[in-house]
Design a protein around this motif. Structure first.
Motif, PDB file in Angstrom:
ATOM      1  N   ALA A  42       3.202  -9.154 -23.561  1.00 16.68           N
ATOM      2  CA  ALA A  42       3.881  -7.899 -23.854  1.00 16.68           C
ATOM      3  C   ALA A  42       2.927  -6.721 -23.661  1.00 16.68           C
ATOM      4  O   ALA A  42       1.817  -6.711 -24.203  1.00 16.68           O
ATOM      5  N   ASP A  43       3.357  -5.745 -22.884  1.00 18.32           N
ATOM      6  CA  ASP A  43       2.567  -4.531 -22.722  1.00 18.32           C
ATOM      7  C   ASP A  43       2.637  -3.704 -24.009  1.00 18.32           C
ATOM      8  O   ASP A  43       3.716  -3.514 -24.583  1.00 18.32           O
ATOM      9  N   ASP A  44       1.487  -3.198 -24.438  1.00  9.21           N
ATOM     10  CA  ASP A  44       1.437  -2.362 -25.633  1.00  9.21           C
ATOM     11  C   ASP A  44       1.272  -0.902 -25.232  1.00  9.21           C
ATOM     12  O   ASP A  44       1.375  -0.549 -24.045  1.00  9.21           O
ATOM     13  N   VAL A  45       1.032  -0.036 -26.194  1.00  6.91           N
ATOM     14  CA  VAL A  45       0.884   1.388 -25.911  1.00  6.91           C
ATOM     15  C   VAL A  45      -0.268   1.638 -24.951  1.00  6.91           C
ATOM     16  O   VAL A  45      -0.151   2.443 -24.008  1.00  6.91           O
ATOM     17  N   ALA A  46      -1.363   0.941 -25.147  1.00  5.10           N
ATOM     18  CA  ALA A  46      -2.518   1.140 -24.264  1.00  5.10           C
ATOM     19  C   ALA A  46      -2.168   0.784 -22.823  1.00  5.10           C
ATOM     20  O   ALA A  46      -2.567   1.485 -21.876  1.00  5.10           O
ATOM     21  N   ALA A  47      -1.436  -0.299 -22.639  1.00  2.48           N
ATOM     22  CA  ALA A  47      -1.038  -0.701 -21.288  1.00  2.48           C
ATOM     23  C   ALA A  47      -0.102   0.330 -20.668  1.00  2.48           C
ATOM     24  O   ALA A  47      -0.186   0.632 -19.473  1.00  2.48           O
ATOM     25  N   ALA A  48       0.808   0.876 -21.468  1.00  2.00           N
ATOM     26  CA  ALA A  48       1.732   1.887 -20.960  1.00  2.00           C
ATOM     27  C   ALA A  48       0.978   3.151 -20.539  1.00  2.00           C
ATOM     28  O   ALA A  48       1.294   3.764 -19.507  1.00  2.00           O
ATOM     29  N   LEU A  49      -0.022   3.539 -21.302  1.00  4.53           N
ATOM     30  CA  LEU A  49      -0.802   4.723 -20.949  1.00  4.53           C
ATOM     31  C   LEU A  49      -1.662   4.462 -19.721  1.00  4.53           C
ATOM     32  O   LEU A  49      -1.905   5.384 -18.923  1.00  4.53           O
ATOM     33  N   ARG A  50      -2.088   3.224 -19.519  1.00  7.74           N
ATOM     34  CA  ARG A  50      -2.794   2.893 -18.271  1.00  7.74           C
ATOM     35  C   ARG A  50      -1.850   3.029 -17.078  1.00  7.74           C
ATOM     36  O   ARG A  50      -2.251   3.466 -15.991  1.00  7.74           O
ATOM     37  N   ALA A  51      -0.589   2.657 -17.281  1.00 12.13           N
ATOM     38  CA  ALA A  51       0.400   2.833 -16.220  1.00 12.13           C
ATOM     39  C   ALA A  51       0.565   4.318 -15.898  1.00 12.13           C
ATOM     40  O   ALA A  51       0.696   4.704 -14.724  1.00 12.13           O
ATOM     41  N   ALA A  52       0.550   5.155 -16.927  1.00  7.39           N
ATOM     42  CA  ALA A  52       0.620   6.599 -16.699  1.00  7.39           C
ATOM     43  C   ALA A  52      -0.609   7.097 -15.947  1.00  7.39           C
ATOM     44  O   ALA A  52      -0.513   7.986 -15.083  1.00  7.39           O
ATOM     45  N   ASP A  53      -1.781   6.512 -16.259  1.00  6.08           N
ATOM     46  CA  ASP A  53      -3.002   6.862 -15.526  1.00  6.08           C
ATOM     47  C   ASP A  53      -2.839   6.547 -14.043  1.00  6.08           C
ATOM     48  O   ASP A  53      -3.190   7.353 -13.172  1.00  6.08           O
ATOM     49  N   GLN A  54      -2.330   5.345 -13.752  1.00  8.73           N
ATOM     50  CA  GLN A  54      -2.179   4.916 -12.363  1.00  8.73           C
ATOM     51  C   GLN A  54      -1.178   5.798 -11.619  1.00  8.73           C
ATOM     52  O   GLN A  54      -1.404   6.187 -10.466  1.00  8.73           O
ATOM     53  N   ALA A  55      -0.069   6.110 -12.290  1.00  8.41           N
ATOM     54  CA  ALA A  55       0.938   6.956 -11.659  1.00  8.41           C
ATOM     55  C   ALA A  55       0.403   8.361 -11.420  1.00  8.41           C
ATOM     56  O   ALA A  55       0.667   8.969 -10.373  1.00  8.41           O
ATOM     57  N   SER A  56      -0.350   8.888 -12.368  1.00 11.20           N
ATOM     58  CA  SER A  56      -0.889  10.240 -12.234  1.00 11.20           C
ATOM     59  C   SER A  56      -1.952  10.317 -11.143  1.00 11.20           C
ATOM     60  O   SER A  56      -2.059  11.332 -10.441  1.00 11.20           O
ATOM     61  N   ALA A  57      -2.720   9.240 -10.986  1.00 10.96           N
ATOM     62  CA  ALA A  57      -3.802   9.235 -10.008  1.00 10.96           C
ATOM     63  C   ALA A  57      -3.293   9.358  -8.575  1.00 10.96           C
ATOM     64  O   ALA A  57      -3.985   9.905  -7.707  1.00 10.96           O
ATOM     65  N   VAL A  58      -2.087   8.852  -8.314  1.00  6.98           N
ATOM     66  CA  VAL A  58      -1.559   8.871  -6.940  1.00  6.98           C
ATOM     67  C   VAL A  58      -0.445   9.899  -6.766  1.00  6.98           C
ATOM     68  O   VAL A  58       0.119  10.018  -5.670  1.00  6.98           O
ATOM     69  N   ALA A  59      -0.137  10.650  -7.824  1.00  6.18           N
ATOM     70  CA  ALA A  59       1.023  11.545  -7.787  1.00  6.18           C
ATOM     71  C   ALA A  59       0.920  12.603  -6.698  1.00  6.18           C
ATOM     72  O   ALA A  59       1.889  12.848  -5.959  1.00  6.18           O
ATOM     73  N   GLU A  60      -0.226  13.240  -6.579  1.00  8.12           N
ATOM     74  CA  GLU A  60      -0.364  14.321  -5.604  1.00  8.12           C
ATOM     75  C   GLU A  60      -0.241  13.794  -4.178  1.00  8.12           C
ATOM     76  O   GLU A  60       0.465  14.379  -3.344  1.00  8.12           O
ATOM     77  N   ALA A  61      -0.894  12.682  -3.907  1.00  9.29           N
ATOM     78  CA  ALA A  61      -0.837  12.108  -2.555  1.00  9.29           C
ATOM     79  C   ALA A  61       0.568  11.634  -2.222  1.00  9.29           C
ATOM     80  O   ALA A  61       1.054  11.814  -1.090  1.00  9.29           O
ATOM     81  N   TRP A  62       1.243  11.031  -3.204  1.00  8.48           N
ATOM     82  CA  TRP A  62       2.602  10.540  -2.942  1.00  8.48           C
ATOM     83  C   TRP A  62       3.565  11.701  -2.710  1.00  8.48           C
ATOM     84  O   TRP A  62       4.407  11.646  -1.804  1.00  8.48           O
ATOM     85  N   ALA A  63       3.451  12.761  -3.483  1.00  9.82           N
ATOM     86  CA  ALA A  63       4.321  13.921  -3.299  1.00  9.82           C
ATOM     87  C   ALA A  63       4.128  14.550  -1.926  1.00  9.82           C
ATOM     88  O   ALA A  63       5.057  15.171  -1.385  1.00  9.82           O
ATOM     89  N   ALA A  64       2.937  14.385  -1.358  1.00 10.15           N
ATOM     90  CA  ALA A  64       2.630  14.985  -0.058  1.00 10.15           C
ATOM     91  C   ALA A  64       3.086  14.125   1.124  1.00 10.15           C
ATOM     92  O   ALA A  64       3.010  14.576   2.267  1.00 10.15           O
ATOM     93  N   THR A  65       3.539  12.918   0.875  1.00  5.38           N
ATOM     94  CA  THR A  65       4.005  12.075   1.981  1.00  5.38           C
ATOM     95  C   THR A  65       5.259  12.670   2.592  1.00  5.38           C
ATOM     96  O   THR A  65       6.019  13.388   1.940  1.00  5.38           O
ATOM     97  N   SER A  66       5.478  12.357   3.845  1.00  5.35           N
ATOM     98  CA  SER A  66       6.650  12.905   4.523  1.00  5.35           C
ATOM     99  C   SER A  66       7.922  12.241   4.016  1.00  5.35           C
ATOM    100  O   SER A  66       7.914  11.090   3.556  1.00  5.35           O
ATOM    101  N   ALA A  67       9.003  12.969   4.111  1.00  5.13           N
ATOM    102  CA  ALA A  67      10.293  12.414   3.730  1.00  5.13           C
ATOM    103  C   ALA A  67      10.629  11.201   4.584  1.00  5.13           C
ATOM    104  O   ALA A  67      11.226  10.230   4.096  1.00  5.13           O
ATOM    105  N   ARG A  68      10.239  11.221   5.842  1.00  3.09           N
ATOM    106  CA  ARG A  68      10.520  10.095   6.721  1.00  3.09           C
ATOM    107  C   ARG A  68       9.786   8.844   6.257  1.00  3.09           C
ATOM    108  O   ARG A  68      10.328   7.733   6.311  1.00  3.09           O
ATOM    109  N   GLU A  69       8.562   8.990   5.779  1.00  5.36           N
ATOM    110  CA  GLU A  69       7.808   7.827   5.295  1.00  5.36           C
ATOM    111  C   GLU A  69       8.466   7.246   4.050  1.00  5.36           C
ATOM    112  O   GLU A  69       8.623   6.028   3.930  1.00  5.36           O
ATOM    113  N   ARG A  70       8.859   8.107   3.127  1.00  2.62           N
ATOM    114  CA  ARG A  70       9.526   7.618   1.919  1.00  2.62           C
ATOM    115  C   ARG A  70      10.855   6.950   2.270  1.00  2.62           C
ATOM    116  O   ARG A  70      11.223   5.912   1.705  1.00  2.62           O
TER     117      ARG A  70
END
Length: 481
Positions: A42-70
């Motif tokens: 079972a994922d706990d609060v710490a694991a969920a916040l690590r997931a937020a870390d991972q999502a935040s780390a790639v957020a800028e690059a992912w937002a910059a991808t082209s619509a065609r790639e997505r």
């Protein structure tokens, strides 16, 4: 289970199983047998916040991808899901309990959200126009809202996930998906296919937990989540809305329903019965769109009830592993208890049993197709979601009487209406307090259509182009070029 299905479960849960007897676990059971399929750490609060870390780390690059790639990633995921539809349906049946035919239908429906949003991803358009006073030009763009928290229920473990993941990815958002603890395997399988189709690590993160309240609260309080999309009960939705308000998080809520099914005096009764079986028995009645209350014109009542009893009585209930099964078990023993409680309450108030109504013995969480007639207005089953294969039928003598009964609820997700007069049907559809109306149809769900309700059935819409805008923020730039 088959060796192929066993292999899929092992692959998608790799690294999530634990041999530590003291660790918290999420046990996934087969509702048809009551036996466990697998236990996950079972994922706990710490694991969920690590997931937020991972999502935040790639957020800028992912937002910059082209619509065609997505778009390409989503289309490849759609194709793979259709290629593996039989195996995915087996997985859904194993952890959710729905019949194989229902599960196949869900896979097809779920995959369509990826195809639809693959097509919508390249059509996110802004606008430019002169301000009315001529002082400047108005430039309007739409940008990803940011990190999204997606919370899905157990009753449609594939479709409820894809209709949130699809627009989030199309918009350029990163996301954390928290599936129901009863059915996390389908979510893990879909996430695996997305990665296989080219979705970068960190864009979608699946959190499987047995402490949903604590985990979700921590993520909402963290400050990085900017959008919450929830499908589930109205009661939980109210709590989440209150929590999201503390940090002013954008929300989309698809909450409970109490769908009326109206059969007017000029309706084609055979067609109404065909629609009733779809609206009531899809996933054994375990759907927010399920017909919960049947209001039938007095002149057609007996004919409709006779046909409904005949058709529901002919449904084969059993283990989804059997090819003859048309209706599987409910999700768990508590769901069976709730269905029986509502039936017993109606009977105690004067309703009559026309079919079913008794919990069977034996393993598994089964409840038989049940029809109640002469159901009084104060019966709980007319005011609460039964979430099971139970159809309470009520007579009415005028359109106004039927409309008053249909609208007498805090919910307003979907209404069903059968009539032989299209103009009459459209007039009554306008007076039904629901976000969706199925007029001479037993099914409303369509990825191209806006799905959602009014009153306490939710906020916002999923599907269609409107569902994509839930994951976008509008930016206005004033310029004098």
């Amino acid at each position: 289970m088959t060796p192929v299905l066993d292999g899929l479960i092992e692959d998608i849960t790799d690294g999530r199983q634990t041999s530590d007897p003291s660790a918290r676990e999420v046990r996934v059971d087969n509702p048809a047998t009551g036996r466990p399929l697998i236990s996950l750490a079972a994922d706990d609060v710490a694991a969920a916040l690590r997931a937020a870390d991972q999502a935040s780390a790639v957020a800028e690059a992912w937002a910059a991808t082209s619509a065609r790639e997505r778009s390409g990633i989503l289309m490849r995921t759609f194709t793979t899901m259709i290629e593996r539809r039989e195996l995915l349906a087996d997985l859904i049946s194993a952890e959710n309990g729905k019949s194989h035919a229902d599960a196949l239908g869900e896979v097809d429906y779920a995959a369509e959200y990826f195809r639809w949003y693959a097509e919508e991803a390249v059509r996110i358009r802004g606008e430019v126009f002169d301000s009315p006073n001529g002082a400047n030009r108005v430039l309007v763009t739409h940008e990803p809202v940011g990190l999204c928290l997606l919370i899905t229920p157990w009753n449609f473990p594939a479709a409820m996930a894809t209709r949130k993941i699809g627009p989030a990815i199309a918009a350029g958002c990163t996301a954390i998906l928290k599936p129901a603890s009863e059915t996390p395997l389908t979510a893990l399988a879909i996430a695996d296919i997305l990665r296989e189709s080219g979705l970068p690590d960190g864009v979608l993160n699946v959190v499987v937990t047995d402490t949903a309240g604590k985990v979700v609260r921590a993520l909402l309080d963290d400050g990085r989540v900017r959008m919450l999309s929830f499908t589930g009960s109205t009661e939980v939705g109210r709590i989440l809305l209150a929590q999201a308000s503390e940090t002013v998080i954008k929300t989309a809520m698809e909450l409970g329903g109490n769908a009326p099914f109206l059969v007017l005096d000029d309706a084609d009764v055979d067609a109404a019965l065909d629609g009733a079986l779809i609206a009531k028995m899809r996933n054994g009645g375990q759907a927010c769109t399920a017909a919960n209350r049947f209001y039938v014109a007095d002149s057609r009542h007996d004919e409709f009830v006779e046909g409904l009893v005949e058709r529901m009585g002919a449904i084969t209930v059993g283990d989804p592993a059997e090819s003859s099964t048309q209706c599987g078990p409910l999700i768990n023993a508590e769901a069976v208890r709730k269905a029986q409680e509502l039936v017993d309450d109606a009977l105690s108030r004067g309703a009559r049993l026309a079919l079913g109504g008794e919990t069977p013995d034996g393993p598994g969480s089964f409840y038989p197709p049940t029809v109640l007639v002469d159901v009084p207005a104060d019966a709980r089953i007319l005011h609460e979601e039964v979430f099971g294969p139970v159809a309470p039928v009520v007579r009415f003598t005028s359109d106004d009487e039927a409309l008053a009964a249909a609208n007498d609820t805090v919910h307003g997700l979907v209404s069903y209406l059968y009539t032989g007069d299209l103009a009459r049907g459209l007039r009554l559809s306008a007076r039904l307090e629901a976000g969706m109306v199925a007029l001479n149809r037993g099914l409303v769900s369509d990825p191209a259509a806006p799905f959602g309700g009014v009153k306490q059935s939710g906020l916002g819409r999923e599907g269609s182009h409107e569902g994509l805008h839930e994951y976008l923020e509008t930016k206005y730039v004033a310029t004098t070029w």
